[in-house]
Motif scaffolding. Structure first.
Motif, PDB file in Angstrom:
ATOM      1  N   LEU A  26       0.815  -1.288  -0.006  1.00 58.72           N
ATOM      2  CA  LEU A  26       0.068  -0.118  -0.005  1.00 58.72           C
ATOM      3  C   LEU A  26       0.997   1.160  -0.069  1.00 58.72           C
ATOM      4  CD1 LEU A  26      -2.543  -1.145   2.718  1.00 58.72           C
ATOM      5  CD2 LEU A  26      -2.778  -0.960   0.003  1.00 58.72           C
ATOM      6  N   ASP A  27       0.602   2.218  -0.804  1.00 58.11           N
ATOM      7  CA  ASP A  27       1.617   3.428  -1.047  1.00 58.11           C
ATOM      8  C   ASP A  27       0.914   4.547   0.019  1.00 58.11           C
ATOM      9  OD1 ASP A  27       3.273   2.599  -3.365  1.00 58.11           O
ATOM     10  OD2 ASP A  27       1.217   2.477  -4.209  1.00 58.11           O
ATOM     11  N   VAL A  28      -0.445   4.448   0.385  1.00 54.07           N
ATOM     12  CA  VAL A  28      -0.958   5.418   1.185  1.00 54.07           C
ATOM     13  C   VAL A  28      -2.342   4.598   1.875  1.00 54.07           C
ATOM     14  CG1 VAL A  28      -2.455   6.393  -0.614  1.00 54.07           C
ATOM     15  CG2 VAL A  28      -1.766   7.742   1.232  1.00 54.07           C
ATOM     16  N   MET A  29      -2.592   5.236   3.017  1.00 53.79           N
ATOM     17  CA  MET A  29      -3.709   4.887   3.787  1.00 53.79           C
ATOM     18  C   MET A  29      -4.651   6.006   4.196  1.00 53.79           C
ATOM     19  SD  MET A  29      -4.375   1.730   4.873  1.00 53.79           S
ATOM     20  CE  MET A  29      -5.414   1.925   6.312  1.00 53.79           C
ATOM     21  N   LEU A  30      -5.919   5.967   3.639  1.00 51.02           N
ATOM     22  CA  LEU A  30      -6.944   7.021   4.249  1.00 51.02           C
ATOM     23  C   LEU A  30      -7.601   6.366   5.317  1.00 51.02           C
ATOM     24  CD1 LEU A  30      -8.354   7.849   0.501  1.00 51.02           C
ATOM     25  CD2 LEU A  30      -6.126   8.744   1.756  1.00 51.02           C
ATOM     26  N   TYR A 116     -13.057   1.714   5.283  1.00 49.76           N
ATOM     27  CA  TYR A 116     -14.254   1.627   4.997  1.00 49.76           C
ATOM     28  C   TYR A 116     -15.282   1.280   6.143  1.00 49.76           C
ATOM     29  CZ  TYR A 116     -13.637   2.008  -0.094  1.00 49.76           C
ATOM     30  OH  TYR A 116     -13.272   2.501  -1.338  1.00 49.76           O
ATOM     31  N   ASP A 117     -14.866   0.315   6.743  1.00 49.07           N
ATOM     32  CA  ASP A 117     -15.892  -0.258   7.842  1.00 49.07           C
ATOM     33  C   ASP A 117     -15.528   0.515   9.175  1.00 49.07           C
ATOM     34  OD1 ASP A 117     -17.454  -1.707   9.359  1.00 49.07           O
ATOM     35  OD2 ASP A 117     -16.139  -3.389   9.298  1.00 49.07           O
ATOM     36  N   THR A 118     -15.864   1.577   9.292  1.00 44.21           N
ATOM     37  CA  THR A 118     -16.011   2.814  10.424  1.00 44.21           C
ATOM     38  C   THR A 118     -17.147   3.508  10.519  1.00 44.21           C
ATOM     39  OG1 THR A 118     -14.678   4.441  11.636  1.00 44.21           O
ATOM     40  CG2 THR A 118     -14.490   4.081   9.241  1.00 44.21           C
ATOM     41  N   HIS A 119     -17.503   4.018  11.689  1.00 49.67           N
ATOM     42  CA  HIS A 119     -18.582   4.917  11.751  1.00 49.67           C
ATOM     43  C   HIS A 119     -18.282   6.256  11.448  1.00 49.67           C
ATOM     44  CE1 HIS A 119     -19.466   1.776  14.764  1.00 49.67           C
ATOM     45  NE2 HIS A 119     -20.660   1.799  14.135  1.00 49.67           N
ATOM     46  N   GLY A 120     -16.899   6.426  11.149  1.00 51.53           N
ATOM     47  CA  GLY A 120     -16.297   7.794  10.426  1.00 51.53           C
ATOM     48  C   GLY A 120     -16.540   7.719   8.935  1.00 51.53           C
ATOM     49  N   MET A 121     -17.216   6.862   8.422  1.00 49.50           N
ATOM     50  CA  MET A 121     -17.393   6.612   6.846  1.00 49.50           C
ATOM     51  C   MET A 121     -18.655   6.434   6.637  1.00 49.50           C
ATOM     52  SD  MET A 121     -16.150   6.344   3.604  1.00 49.50           S
ATOM     53  CE  MET A 121     -14.505   5.566   3.526  1.00 49.50           C
ATOM     54  N   THR A 122     -19.403   7.388   6.259  1.00 53.73           N
ATOM     55  CA  THR A 122     -20.740   7.009   5.835  1.00 53.73           C
ATOM     56  C   THR A 122     -20.903   6.470   4.360  1.00 53.73           C
ATOM     57  OG1 THR A 122     -21.248   9.463   4.904  1.00 53.73           O
ATOM     58  CG2 THR A 122     -21.653   9.112   7.133  1.00 53.73           C
ATOM     59  N   ASP A 141      -9.670  -2.199   0.210  1.00 49.28           N
ATOM     60  CA  ASP A 141     -10.278  -2.250   1.481  1.00 49.28           C
ATOM     61  C   ASP A 141      -9.521  -2.550   2.521  1.00 49.28           C
ATOM     62  OD1 ASP A 141     -12.021  -2.208   3.861  1.00 49.28           O
ATOM     63  OD2 ASP A 141     -13.494  -3.557   2.819  1.00 49.28           O
ATOM     64  N   ALA A 142      -8.943  -1.614   3.492  1.00 47.68           N
ATOM     65  CA  ALA A 142      -7.904  -1.735   4.481  1.00 47.68           C
ATOM     66  C   ALA A 142      -8.610  -1.453   5.828  1.00 47.68           C
ATOM     67  CB  ALA A 142      -6.698  -1.184   4.153  1.00 47.68           C
ATOM     68  N   SER A 147      -6.736  -1.400  13.004  1.00 48.82           N
ATOM     69  CA  SER A 147      -7.477  -2.259  13.795  1.00 48.82           C
ATOM     70  C   SER A 147      -6.702  -3.203  14.550  1.00 48.82           C
ATOM     71  CB  SER A 147      -8.899  -2.631  13.199  1.00 48.82           C
ATOM     72  OG  SER A 147      -9.564  -3.370  14.284  1.00 48.82           O
ATOM     73  N   GLY A 148      -6.189  -4.006  13.464  1.00 50.65           N
ATOM     74  CA  GLY A 148      -5.382  -5.160  13.932  1.00 50.65           C
ATOM     75  C   GLY A 148      -3.892  -4.956  14.674  1.00 50.65           C
ATOM     76  N   LEU A 149      -3.418  -3.553  14.088  1.00 50.65           N
ATOM     77  CA  LEU A 149      -2.201  -3.120  15.056  1.00 50.65           C
ATOM     78  C   LEU A 149      -2.568  -2.852  16.335  1.00 50.65           C
ATOM     79  CD1 LEU A 149      -0.489  -1.015  12.288  1.00 50.65           C
ATOM     80  CD2 LEU A 149       0.077  -3.694  13.070  1.00 50.65           C
ATOM     81  N   ARG A 150      -3.678  -2.117  16.555  1.00 56.15           N
ATOM     82  CA  ARG A 150      -4.262  -1.854  17.816  1.00 56.15           C
ATOM     83  C   ARG A 150      -4.456  -3.037  18.870  1.00 56.15           C
ATOM     84  NH1 ARG A 150      -8.110   1.267  15.099  1.00 56.15           N
ATOM     85  NH2 ARG A 150      -9.695   0.267  16.220  1.00 56.15           N
ATOM     86  N   LEU A 151      -4.762  -4.085  18.345  1.00 57.99           N
ATOM     87  CA  LEU A 151      -4.926  -5.198  19.270  1.00 57.99           C
ATOM     88  C   LEU A 151      -3.985  -5.320  20.421  1.00 57.99           C
ATOM     89  CD1 LEU A 151      -5.980  -8.246  17.049  1.00 57.99           C
ATOM     90  CD2 LEU A 151      -7.280  -7.450  19.222  1.00 57.99           C
ATOM     91  N   LEU A 152      -2.642  -5.438  19.906  1.00 61.22           N
ATOM     92  CA  LEU A 152      -1.473  -5.639  20.979  1.00 61.22           C
ATOM     93  C   LEU A 152      -1.103  -4.288  21.610  1.00 61.22           C
ATOM     94  CD1 LEU A 152       0.927  -7.767  18.887  1.00 61.22           C
ATOM     95  CD2 LEU A 152      -0.984  -8.323  20.477  1.00 61.22           C
ATOM     96  N   LYS A 153      -1.495  -4.161  23.135  1.00 57.32           N
ATOM     97  CA  LYS A 153      -1.164  -2.980  23.669  1.00 57.32           C
ATOM     98  C   LYS A 153       0.407  -2.692  24.280  1.00 57.32           C
ATOM     99  CE  LYS A 153      -5.385  -2.245  23.470  1.00 57.32           C
ATOM    100  NZ  LYS A 153      -5.858  -3.380  22.709  1.00 57.32           N
TER     101      LYS A 153
END
Length: 383
Positions: A26-30, A116-122, A141-142, A147-153
């Motif tokens: 991936l070159d960029v994330m939105l 795409y799968d977030t409440h910040g995206m209508t 679709d990323a 979300s996966g990175l946030r799993l580990l604290k």
């Protein structure tokens, strides 16, 4: 600047993100999920109810596109240097501004990951983005990458989760002080949320759940309050929150002598969690956790009274839900790893007899046995 973590913590998170982006080409994330922006930069706002996105390139360059009310918010709460404001106006289409911004960042023809799968995206925003960017680059679709990175604290994150757990315990103590015949649900709810605030905590990412009598069988918040009767049941689900990190608890309290059915359902709930504690360890999966839950409940004839999930990952979350994407449900292959914060719950609702029973709290996973973060035992609570 109102940051909750050291700069090196954010640098480590960015390094993990860009490494994963390179692995996935991936070159960029939105980023549209507010919790992703908060995790990566500290940016703290409820402005995600309007269009905004954080653009992150694989080399770590980032820029925020947002509305003018969040310009100072981003400057004050985040490490973001480049902030672009799109103008509120009739028939505004901020995805045009986004396309121009991506062009200025030399991203034409690149692979673009989108949350795409977030409440910040209508749905409307998703359609506008697709219309503007389909011919600009390859859209991927990323939604679950960050979300996966946030799993580990990290240790710093775990410290906030532990504080959140203390606040959740304090809230339950405040409730137990009030629960009795004639107590008003409004007073109980106010005491619980007040205990979190008094301890320096935050609003939770969704409302506390409170319900008595037949409403005790609901596991969502609803408007309306009542007073407890001499023989009653009260279901509570709540969270302590520290710097948006959550620790969740759930209990059904029997008011007066608990019925035989209450005791039967509690025994099932207690057994379910005790059995899950044995496998909430590395080498098992989220699906394995659900399978234990289903086995215990089904063996007791409670198949039609149980739910099809028994918990989920927790972390720094924003409204409307404190639940992370990763849930304990059938077939989930997500491995259990050390340093996850996981809410395990048993929810059994016998609608035929009007009897509710719930039990649950938050765990920190380790290399071995999980650590329960609550000081309250897994016992049937009566008042």
């Amino acid at each position: 600047m109102a940051l909750h973590f050291e700069r090196r913590e954010y640098a480590d998170r960015m390094a993990r993100l860009t490494e994963t982006m390179r692995e996935q080409k991936l070159d960029v994330m939105l980023l549209f999920a507010q919790e992703s922006m908060y995790w990566l930069t500290g940016y703290d706002t409820f402005g995600y109810c309007f269009f905004q996105t954080l653009v992150v390139k694989a080399d770590g360059t980032m820029a925020l596109l947002t509305r003018s009310p969040d310009l100072r918010q981003a400057r004050h709460t985040s490490i973001i240097d480049e902030i672009v404001v799109w103008m509120d106006r009739a028939n505004a289409d901020p995805t045009v501004d986004l396309k121009n911004m991506l062009s200025d960042m030399d991203l034409l023809g690149c692979r673009i990951g989108v949350e795409y799968d977030t409440h910040g995206m209508t749905g409307r925003v998703a359609r506008l983005i697709d219309n503007q960017l389909m011919s600009f680059g390859e859209l991927i679709d990323a939604s679950y990458l960050v979300s996966g990175l946030r799993l580990l604290k990290s240790p710093a994150e775990v410290a906030h989760v532990r504080r959140a757990a203390e606040l959740a315990d304090d809230a339950f103590d405040a409730a137990l002080h009030l629960i009795r015949e004639g107590a008003d649900e409004a007073d109980i709810l106010a005491a619980m949320q007040g205990a979190v605030f008094a301890g320096g905590g935050d609003y939770p990412a969704n409302e506390f759940i409170i319900g008595s009598a037949e409403d005790a069988l609901l596991c969502r918040y609803k408007a309306g309050r009542r007073k407890l009767e001499a023989k009653d049941q009260l279901t509570l689900e709540w969270a302590g929150a520290s710097a948006h990190y959550h620790a969740v608890m759930m209990r059904t309290v029997a008011v007066g002598d608990p019925s035989t059915r209450h005791r039967e359902l509690f025994a099932a709930c207690q057994e379910g969690i005790v059995e899950i504690e044995k496998i909430l360890t590395p080498g098992n999966t989220f699906g394995d956790v659900f399978d234990v839950h289903a086995r215990v409940m089904d063996a007791r004839g409670l198949t039609r009274h149980r739910l099809n999930a028994c918990g989920y990952s927790l972390g720094a979350r924003f409204s409307p839900s404190w639940m992370e994407h990763q849930m304990f449900h059938a077939g989930n292959p997500q491995p259990i790893l050390p340093d996850m914060t996981l809410f395990v719950h048993m929810i059994v609702m016998d609608s035929e007899r009007g009897v509710a029973m719930t039990l649950g709290h938050t765990y920190l996973t380790t290399e071995a046995a999980p650590q329960a973060l609550s000081r309250h035992p897994l016992e049937l609570v009566t008042r």
